[in-house]
Design a protein around this motif. Structure first.
Motif, PDB file in Angstrom:
ATOM      1  N   GLU A   1       0.847  -1.193   0.000  1.00  0.00           N
ATOM      2  CA  GLU A   1       0.000   0.000   0.000  1.00  0.00           C
ATOM      3  C   GLU A   1       0.874   1.231   0.000  1.00  0.00           C
TER       4      GLU A   1
ATOM      5  N   GLN B   1      -0.981   7.381   1.904  1.00  0.00           N
ATOM      6  CA  GLN B   1      -2.048   8.270   1.475  1.00  0.00           C
ATOM      7  C   GLN B   1      -1.555   9.710   1.493  1.00  0.00           C
TER       8      GLN B   1
ATOM      9  N   GLN C   1      -6.936  -3.966   6.609  1.00  0.00           N
ATOM     10  CA  GLN C   1      -5.730  -3.304   6.119  1.00  0.00           C
ATOM     11  C   GLN C   1      -5.283  -2.294   7.170  1.00  0.00           C
TER      12      GLN C   1
ATOM     13  N   TRP D   1     -18.547  -0.148   4.327  1.00  0.00           N
ATOM     14  CA  TRP D   1     -17.179   0.140   4.774  1.00  0.00           C
ATOM     15  C   TRP D   1     -17.150   0.098   6.295  1.00  0.00           C
TER      16      TRP D   1
ATOM     17  N   SER E   1      -8.937  -0.903   8.349  1.00  0.00           N
ATOM     18  CA  SER E   1     -10.027  -0.556   7.435  1.00  0.00           C
ATOM     19  C   SER E   1     -10.373  -1.743   6.545  1.00  0.00           C
TER      20      SER E   1
ATOM     21  N   GLU F   1     -11.488   1.323  -1.475  1.00  0.00           N
ATOM     22  CA  GLU F   1     -10.316   2.152  -1.236  1.00  0.00           C
ATOM     23  C   GLU F   1     -10.646   3.641  -1.287  1.00  0.00           C
ATOM     24  N   ASN F   2     -11.585   4.031  -2.182  1.00  0.00           N
ATOM     25  CA  ASN F   2     -11.905   5.458  -2.251  1.00  0.00           C
ATOM     26  C   ASN F   2     -12.614   5.937  -0.988  1.00  0.00           C
TER      27      ASN F   2
ATOM     28  N   THR G   1     -11.983   4.617   2.002  1.00  0.00           N
ATOM     29  CA  THR G   1     -10.881   4.682   2.970  1.00  0.00           C
ATOM     30  C   THR G   1     -10.128   5.995   2.830  1.00  0.00           C
ATOM     31  N   SER G   2      -9.873   6.412   1.585  1.00  0.00           N
ATOM     32  CA  SER G   2      -9.164   7.674   1.347  1.00  0.00           C
ATOM     33  C   SER G   2      -9.958   8.863   1.868  1.00  0.00           C
TER      34      SER G   2
END
Length: 382
Positions: free
Chosen positions: A20, A23, A99, A185, A214, A218-219, A221-222
């Motif tokens: 990963e 971020q 993750q 999520w 998480s 992924e979006n 999470t971001s």
């Protein structure tokens, strides 16, 4: 003599690295006065962190990562947390792959404001979606409902902040009127057995929840990370589970075999050859238990009071892993020491170098999270 042959599973395949990426930690700039106040608080935080790490960390050549190492000994025992933790919260934490990331201390985070944070994050996600940053989770979505909650009973010490659980529910555009929203999520922030010296030195305006897990798109999470960074002036980063931590987990889980059968110990090693090779090494539970007992401190085996919560030191972990590697070399003439341990798994859970963790038995959740909390604190930049 160890009878490991029947417990072996050996495979070779092409290895692809999948880590990963950090971020983006850039946050929107609030008013100058607020930023000035936060810079002052962050300066105090950094000074406190350096004080905890010792004088050596104040040297000019010290890198932006902590120089401390994992504890060289730790105690393991099972914890019956089913009576203290909400079954629904525990069911979400266990038997799910997460993750991991590390999180720097949160500025002015309050557990009493979780309901307000739920509304703020929900509005933030909706606003980002309206600006064209579409959030696609199994097709087009309508609105998102966010919930923050404190997980009671999961902490180990009075210094640890309460674990915070996050959930995001949503309903597809074409869902029926009476159809319930689905969980799309989930995530959590925790601190289990955090370094007491460091926690005591933190300014009172900071809350330390260094370990973030998480699961989901992924979006999303971001977006969650972005909101935390803007709201609490914190920073996220990827948390790999390095080889030392994986070796500790292999030993800790093996040590739990008498109370909860590990069924097997599976390890994946990566050898730096061309093309790269992945070796899957599986040992049955009885064989690995006999090896573990052979490397243990003999003085502990005769003391029944130590069986429930006995100490493991790094020398025992090193001898245990060396025994596994030596047996493998005798049969295949491959030295695993030349490679890297990238995954460990048993019936109690699994862990990957990429930062993915799965806890399959609630009795050892605290043992696992204690080690991971320590890893998160060490990975945190000064």
């Amino acid at each position: 003599m160890f009878k490991f042959i029947s417990g072996f599973s050996f495979s070779l395949c092409r290895y692809a690295r999948d880590m990963e990426r950090p971020q983006n930690s850039v946050a929107r700039t609030p008013t100058d006065s607020i930023m000035a106040q936060r810079r002052s608080k962050n300066k105090s935080y950094r000074q406190s962190y350096r004080s905890c790490l010792g004088a050596a960390s104040r040297l000019s050549h010290t890198p932006g990562w902590t120089a401390r190492r994992l504890n060289t000994s730790r105690r393991t025992k099972s914890h019956n947390i089913t009576e203290k933790v909400n079954p629904e919260d525990l069911a979400l934490l266990v038997k799910t792959e997460w993750q991991l990331s590390y999180v720097t201390p949160l500025y002015q985070f309050r557990h009493t404001q979780l309901r307000s944070y739920s509304r703020q994050l929900s509005a933030f996600i909706t606003a980002e979606k309206q600006q064209g940053l579409a959030v696609e989770v199994e097709g087009a979505q309508t609105s998102f409902r966010v919930s923050f909650s404190a997980v009671q009973g999961l902490g180990e010490t009075d210094d640890d902040a309460e674990t915070v659980l996050l959930q995001i529910h949503s309903k597809p555009v074409f869902a029926g009127k009476d159809e319930a929203q689905k969980l799309v999520w989930s995530g959590w922030l925790t601190c289990i057995n955090g370094n007491p010296e460091y926690l005591h030195l933190l300014p009172k305006d900071f809350t330390c929840l260094p370990l973030f897990g998480s699961r989901g798109a992924e979006n999303l999470t971001s977006l969650v990370k972005s909101w935390f960074q803007q709201t609490f002036d914190c920073c996220f980063g990827p948390l790999e589970i390095n080889q030392t931590c994986l070796q500790w987990l292999a030993a800790l889980w093996t040590n739990c075999h008498i109370e909860s059968s590990i069924q097997h110990l599976k390890m994946i090693w990566t050898l730096p050859v061309e093309p790269p090779l992945q070796i899957t090494y599986t040992v049955n539970s009885q064989d690995v238990w006999e090896l573990w007992n052979s490397v243990r401190n003999p003085s502990l085996e005769s003391r029944e009071e130590e069986e429930a919560a006995r100490s493991i030191d790094i020398e025992e972990v090193t001898r245990f892993m060396q025994g596994l590697k030596s047996h493998f070399y005798r049969h295949f003439r491959l030295d695993l020491s030349a490679g890297r341990l990238s995954q460990v798994s048993s019936a109690l859970g699994s862990a990957k170098f990429s930062g993915r963790i799965k806890m399959s038995n609630s009795r050892y959740v605290l043992t696992t999270l204690t080690l991971l909390t320590e890893c998160a604190l060490l990975k945190m930049p000064i």
